[in-house]
Design a protein around this motif. Structure first.
Motif, PDB file in Angstrom:
ATOM      1  N   ARG A 272     121.416  35.891 -31.344  1.00  0.00           N
ATOM      2  CA  ARG A 272     122.189  34.683 -30.868  1.00  0.00           C
ATOM      3  C   ARG A 272     121.767  33.527 -31.647  1.00  0.00           C
ATOM      4  O   ARG A 272     120.616  33.323 -31.577  1.00  0.00           O
ATOM      5  N   CYS A 273     122.743  32.826 -31.661  1.00  0.00           N
ATOM      6  CA  CYS A 273     122.615  31.437 -32.425  1.00  0.00           C
ATOM      7  C   CYS A 273     123.350  30.213 -31.914  1.00  0.00           C
ATOM      8  O   CYS A 273     124.281  30.677 -31.237  1.00  0.00           O
ATOM      9  N   LEU A 274     122.779  29.209 -31.979  1.00  0.00           N
ATOM     10  CA  LEU A 274     123.553  27.938 -31.600  1.00  0.00           C
ATOM     11  C   LEU A 274     124.461  27.184 -32.898  1.00  0.00           C
ATOM     12  O   LEU A 274     124.159  27.378 -33.934  1.00  0.00           O
ATOM     13  N   ILE A 275     125.621  27.308 -32.650  1.00  0.00           N
ATOM     14  CA  ILE A 275     126.624  26.741 -33.815  1.00  0.00           C
ATOM     15  C   ILE A 275     126.779  25.384 -33.601  1.00  0.00           C
ATOM     16  O   ILE A 275     127.294  24.791 -32.580  1.00  0.00           O
ATOM     17  N   MET A 276     126.236  24.369 -34.687  1.00  0.00           N
ATOM     18  CA  MET A 276     126.471  23.104 -34.529  1.00  0.00           C
ATOM     19  C   MET A 276     127.539  22.418 -35.676  1.00  0.00           C
ATOM     20  O   MET A 276     127.196  22.318 -36.558  1.00  0.00           O
ATOM     21  N   TRP A 277     128.742  22.705 -35.238  1.00  0.00           N
ATOM     22  CA  TRP A 277     129.585  22.297 -36.372  1.00  0.00           C
ATOM     23  C   TRP A 277     129.779  20.810 -36.300  1.00  0.00           C
ATOM     24  O   TRP A 277     130.220  20.023 -37.175  1.00  0.00           O
ATOM     25  N   ARG A 278     128.872  20.327 -35.557  1.00  0.00           N
ATOM     26  CA  ARG A 278     128.361  18.797 -35.908  1.00  0.00           C
ATOM     27  C   ARG A 278     126.970  18.726 -35.886  1.00  0.00           C
ATOM     28  O   ARG A 278     126.336  19.396 -34.918  1.00  0.00           O
ATOM     29  N   ARG A 279     126.526  18.502 -36.884  1.00  0.00           N
ATOM     30  CA  ARG A 279     124.832  18.352 -36.991  1.00  0.00           C
ATOM     31  C   ARG A 279     124.399  17.328 -35.966  1.00  0.00           C
ATOM     32  O   ARG A 279     124.890  16.352 -35.670  1.00  0.00           O
ATOM     33  N   PRO A 280     123.023  17.778 -35.428  1.00  0.00           N
ATOM     34  CA  PRO A 280     122.621  16.584 -34.379  1.00  0.00           C
ATOM     35  C   PRO A 280     122.412  15.100 -35.131  1.00  0.00           C
ATOM     36  O   PRO A 280     122.821  14.350 -34.066  1.00  0.00           O
ATOM     37  N   GLU A 281     122.369  14.945 -36.265  1.00  0.00           N
ATOM     38  CA  GLU A 281     122.275  13.573 -36.787  1.00  0.00           C
ATOM     39  C   GLU A 281     123.805  12.923 -36.402  1.00  0.00           C
ATOM     40  O   GLU A 281     123.925  11.859 -36.242  1.00  0.00           O
ATOM     41  N   GLU A 282     124.754  13.585 -36.730  1.00  0.00           N
ATOM     42  CA  GLU A 282     125.822  13.316 -36.590  1.00  0.00           C
ATOM     43  C   GLU A 282     126.313  13.027 -35.109  1.00  0.00           C
ATOM     44  O   GLU A 282     126.914  11.958 -34.959  1.00  0.00           O
ATOM     45  N   TRP A 283     125.887  13.880 -34.546  1.00  0.00           N
ATOM     46  CA  TRP A 283     126.105  13.611 -32.877  1.00  0.00           C
ATOM     47  C   TRP A 283     125.305  12.132 -32.697  1.00  0.00           C
ATOM     48  O   TRP A 283     126.008  11.259 -31.961  1.00  0.00           O
ATOM     49  N   GLY A 284     124.176  12.008 -33.297  1.00  0.00           N
ATOM     50  CA  GLY A 284     123.470  10.834 -32.923  1.00  0.00           C
ATOM     51  C   GLY A 284     124.173   9.678 -33.118  1.00  0.00           C
ATOM     52  O   GLY A 284     124.371   8.565 -32.455  1.00  0.00           O
ATOM     53  N   LYS A 285     124.824   9.477 -34.436  1.00  0.00           N
ATOM     54  CA  LYS A 285     125.584   8.565 -34.984  1.00  0.00           C
ATOM     55  C   LYS A 285     126.840   8.366 -33.874  1.00  0.00           C
ATOM     56  O   LYS A 285     127.189   7.105 -33.509  1.00  0.00           O
ATOM     57  N   LEU A 286     127.489   9.643 -33.550  1.00  0.00           N
ATOM     58  CA  LEU A 286     128.607   9.215 -32.922  1.00  0.00           C
ATOM     59  C   LEU A 286     128.266   8.712 -31.399  1.00  0.00           C
ATOM     60  O   LEU A 286     129.076   7.725 -30.913  1.00  0.00           O
ATOM     61  N   ILE A 287     127.223   9.056 -30.814  1.00  0.00           N
ATOM     62  CA  ILE A 287     126.546   8.531 -29.584  1.00  0.00           C
ATOM     63  C   ILE A 287     126.398   7.046 -29.724  1.00  0.00           C
ATOM     64  O   ILE A 287     127.020   6.265 -29.122  1.00  0.00           O
ATOM     65  N   HIS A 288     125.952   6.843 -30.823  1.00  0.00           N
ATOM     66  CA  HIS A 288     125.545   5.509 -31.110  1.00  0.00           C
ATOM     67  C   HIS A 288     126.784   4.442 -31.070  1.00  0.00           C
ATOM     68  O   HIS A 288     126.789   3.569 -30.598  1.00  0.00           O
ATOM     69  N   GLN A 289     127.755   4.774 -31.906  1.00  0.00           N
ATOM     70  CA  GLN A 289     128.945   4.218 -32.038  1.00  0.00           C
ATOM     71  C   GLN A 289     129.678   4.086 -30.686  1.00  0.00           C
ATOM     72  O   GLN A 289     130.147   3.132 -30.158  1.00  0.00           O
ATOM     73  N   TRP A 290     129.774   5.370 -29.961  1.00  0.00           N
ATOM     74  CA  TRP A 290     130.335   5.096 -28.489  1.00  0.00           C
ATOM     75  C   TRP A 290     129.727   4.057 -27.563  1.00  0.00           C
ATOM     76  O   TRP A 290     130.383   3.521 -27.085  1.00  0.00           O
ATOM     77  N   VAL A 291     128.432   4.331 -27.597  1.00  0.00           N
ATOM     78  CA  VAL A 291     127.493   3.405 -26.902  1.00  0.00           C
ATOM     79  C   VAL A 291     127.919   2.004 -27.163  1.00  0.00           C
ATOM     80  O   VAL A 291     128.224   1.066 -26.251  1.00  0.00           O
ATOM     81  N   SER A 292     127.901   1.706 -28.510  1.00  0.00           N
ATOM     82  CA  SER A 292     128.148   0.295 -28.955  1.00  0.00           C
ATOM     83  C   SER A 292     129.542  -0.037 -28.447  1.00  0.00           C
ATOM     84  O   SER A 292     129.558  -1.418 -27.948  1.00  0.00           O
TER      85      SER A 292
END
Lengths: 171, 382
Positions: free
Chosen positions: A94-114
């Motif tokens: 079993r594997c986890l598929i990250m069609w968005r990589r964690p770094e990309e998530w991080g950026k996205l979160i940061h943007q949303w938060v700001s």
């Protein structure tokens, strides 16, 4: 919205692992993007290898071709190297598929938060994931990579872990 | 007790005796060992035990097998003991007094005391671990019970030694066998000499024997297989022969090669040439050696070996790029091709057709589709 298969999907050689190194690289790149976009479309976050073999991604019944088990493993390994996949167990079933990589998530979160002016506020990731932005639906499945992602955003976030809620402050 | 092995009791080169104690009985775990009372010896490398009554009976265990040990105080009617806990049995252990044991510890029962000093010395040795600094010559332990002097090789060194011995044996056998053969060759040479001299003598004494009989005599010799091996001798064996052969091939193969599009598999060449010759057939070896000389003799032919090992003879004027480009065109026209279809299209043999397709794939012009339906080649659209 039905999934749009790329041209390679209907090209029989796509389902044979090419011996020529250059050709193989291009082939694997095409497979990786196919798997990722398919998962993103179907909102799949985890994949079971045995199920995946039977799924439409690796099986094109119309041209009677399917990707062999060994080749599927090669594709998965390629995804793992790129940072889009993580194995959930030692047996690689079993594997986890990250069609968005964690770094990309991080950026996205940061943007949303700001954008929402939540800088320097404490909030839980639950709140984050239940926003009106459906893109963030994936966050609850990515708790751990997200901690790391946020934390590594040049120290822009600090994390405090209380039981199951994670509070994060984003600067 | 199953960790113990038989030994001849002699100390090795770098091994020294530390202390020994009489009147010691061995215990396998809680049970008395089926051995009598004996002498226990401690060396820098091993713990040995020898039967007091039968000096031939001697066993030992390397100190590295000891995990730890403790004293067990004497009781009423019981002697003081030292309990020694051991590592599990080694895989390639030599034979010992016990095949197996359910205990992983042994006890030394000191019937005549001496356990205090022994324990002290054992502690010292186990702390210093002197066996690690000065490894004794392999193997430990040597010998099998009373039978000493058999060098038993253990591990990879042993296997290598055995292989070396086997190789030497084989070499010896082969040279012996060929000794006979060389004698045979000498005899055969003598026979040829004899027959030649007789033939000459017959020729000299023309009057006595008719030509007819000379010929008959020669035919007898031929049937015996001692004819003058003309071809080889005329041109000499070895390189000279191959050079001549190569030139001959250059002439013979020109036309067939052009017919077949400039390339022929070596097997086809072999069949063609031998069929043409009729007699004095070529051996495959001679053919290959002759073909290898094409380049150095500046002949317009080349021997070429593909990755898969297939050897072909091709015209020098034959251009690979052209071939591949035309292959690509053919495949693109038909959408996809198998090796068989391609062969039929060009009038080539299937083997050569496949080689050409594989070469095109290697260059990146084609890609393959391997399925239960077979192997097909497509233009590389990736």
């Amino acid at each position: 919205m039905s999934f749009e298969w790329p041209w390679q999907y209907n090209f029989p050689p796509f389902f044979t692992l090419q011996p020529n190194v250059d050709t193989r690289q291009k082939q694997l790149a095409a497979w990786c993007s196919l798997v990722l976009s398919f998962c993103r479309q179907s909102k799949l976050f985890t994949l079971d290898v045995l199920e995946a073999q039977e799924s439409a991604v690796f099986n094109n019944n119309r041209i009677h071709r399917k990707l062999s088990v060994e080749a599927i493993q090669v594709v998965f390994e390629e995804l793992r190297k790129k940072g889009n996949l993580e194995w959930l167990d030692k047996n690689k079933s079993r594997c986890l598929i990250m069609w968005r990589r964690p770094e990309e998530w991080g950026k996205l979160i940061h943007q949303w938060v700001s954008k929402n002016g939540m800088v320097n506020l404490v909030f839980t990731l639950y709140e984050l994931s239940n926003g009106d932005d459906t893109e963030k639906e994936g966050i609850k499945y990515f708790m751990f990579p997200c901690y790391i992602a946020l934390y590594q955003q040049n120290g822009n976030a600090s994390l405090q872990n209380y039981n199951f809620t994670v509070k994060a402050t984003v600067r | 007790m199953d960790r113990f092995v038989w030994t001849n009791g002699l100390l090795e080169m770098n091994e020294t005796l530390v202390i020994q104690q009489r009147g010691v009985r061995l215990y396998d775990g809680e049970d008395k060992a089926k051995l009598d009372v004996g002498v226990v010896l401690l060396s820098t490398h091993r713990l040995l035990w020898r039967d007091q009554k039968n000096n031939e009976c001697c066993i030992c265990i390397p100190l590295s097998q000891v995990i730890f040990f403790e004293e067990q105080a004497a009781g009423i009617g019981k002697s003081a003991k030292i309990v020694v806990h051991l590592h599990p049995v080694l895989e390639n252990k030599e034979p010992g007094p016990y095949q197996q044991s359910k205990y992983s510890y042994i006890k030394l029962s000191f019937k005549e005391h001496g356990q205090i000093e022994f324990y002290r010395r054992l502690t010292e040795e186990m702390t210093q671990k002197r066996w690690e600094n000065t490894p004794v010559s392999q193997p430990i332990p040597t010998g099998v019970g009373p039978k000493a002097g058999r060098t038993r090789a253990v591990g990879i060194v042993g296997i290598e030694r055995k292989l070396e011995e086997k190789r030497k044996e084989t070499d010896k056998n082969i040279s012996e066998a060929f000794e006979d053969l060389s004698k045979l060759m000498e005899k055969a040479k003598e026979m040829v000499e004899v027959s030649k001299s007789i033939a000459n003598k017959i020729k000299d004494k023309q009057g006595d024997i008719t030509e007819d009989e000379t010929i008959r005599f020669k035919s007898y010799l031929l049937s015996m297989g001692i004819a003058n091996p003309v071809t080889r001798e005329t041109h000499g064996s070895g390189t000279q022969y191959h050079i001549q052969l190569a030139k001959q091939l250059g002439d013979i193969l020109q036309a067939p090669l052009e017919e077949r599009g400039g390339m022929m598999a070596l097997t086809e060449v072999y069949c063609l040439v031998n069929r043409a010759r009729g007699m004095e057939l070529l051996s495959p070896e001679d053919l290959v050696n002759a073909c290898k000389m094409f380049e150095s003799l500046k002949l317009p032919l080349r021997l070429r070996v593909f990755d898969s090992g297939v050897m072909v003879v091709q015209l020098q004027s034959h251009s690979e790029e052209e071939m591949i480009a035309s292959a690509l065109d053919n495949v693109s026209d038909k959408g996809s091709l198998t090796a068989e279809e391609f062969a039929k299209l060009l009038g080539l043999s299937v083997l050569l057709a496949k080689e050409r397709l594989l070469l095109a794939e290697k260059m990146g012009h084609l890609c393959r589709d391997d399925s239960v339906e077979g192997l097909r080649f497509y233009p590389n659209l990736f």
